[in-house]
Design a protein around this motif. Structure first.
Motif, PDB file in Angstrom:
ATOM      1  N   THR A  20       0.829  -1.123   0.057  1.00  0.00           N
ATOM      2  CA  THR A  20      -0.049   0.076   0.070  1.00  0.00           C
ATOM      3  C   THR A  20       0.871   1.280  -0.188  1.00  0.00           C
ATOM      4  O   THR A  20       2.058   1.267   0.428  1.00  0.00           O
ATOM      5  N   VAL A  24      -3.440   1.821   3.754  1.00  0.00           N
ATOM      6  CA  VAL A  24      -4.707   1.482   3.681  1.00  0.00           C
ATOM      7  C   VAL A  24      -5.080   0.701   2.767  1.00  0.00           C
ATOM      8  O   VAL A  24      -5.529  -0.456   2.452  1.00  0.00           O
ATOM      9  N   ARG A  25      -5.148   1.345   1.350  1.00  0.00           N
ATOM     10  CA  ARG A  25      -5.530   0.796   0.031  1.00  0.00           C
ATOM     11  C   ARG A  25      -4.513   0.060  -0.592  1.00  0.00           C
ATOM     12  O   ARG A  25      -3.279   0.753  -0.886  1.00  0.00           O
TER      13      ARG A  25
END
Length: 86
Positions: A20, A24-25
């Motif tokens: 990431t 988070v993503r």
């Protein structure tokens, strides 16, 4: 703040941990990198330019791998990292 990363390859197995940029993503596409460019002090145009340069530099990866003596099975194993759209 950047964290060390030891490889920027797509996760090989479903459910495997993915790299990431923001903690988070997961990175799934070049658009994900561009969307987070400001997080790293880059404008979207600068991020797109860097992405284009990476694509240009790695375009001949398969030929370079063969020239370095990589076996066909090794090239096949590396291919997803270079063909992920980045």
């Amino acid at each position: 703040r950047l964290a060390p990363a030891f490889g920027f390859t797509p996760a090989a197995l479903p459910g495997a941990e993915r790299l990431t940029l923001d903690g988070v993503r997961p990175i799934r596409s070049p658009d994900d990198c561009i969307a987070l460019a400001r997080y790293f002090g880059l404008s979207a145009p600068a991020a797109k330019s860097a992405l284009f340069e990476m694509r240009r530099v790695t375009a001949g990866w398969e030929k370079a791998a063969r020239a370095a003596g990589a076996l066909p099975r090794e090239i096949a194993a590396m291919a997803p990292a270079f063909e992920a759209g980045f």
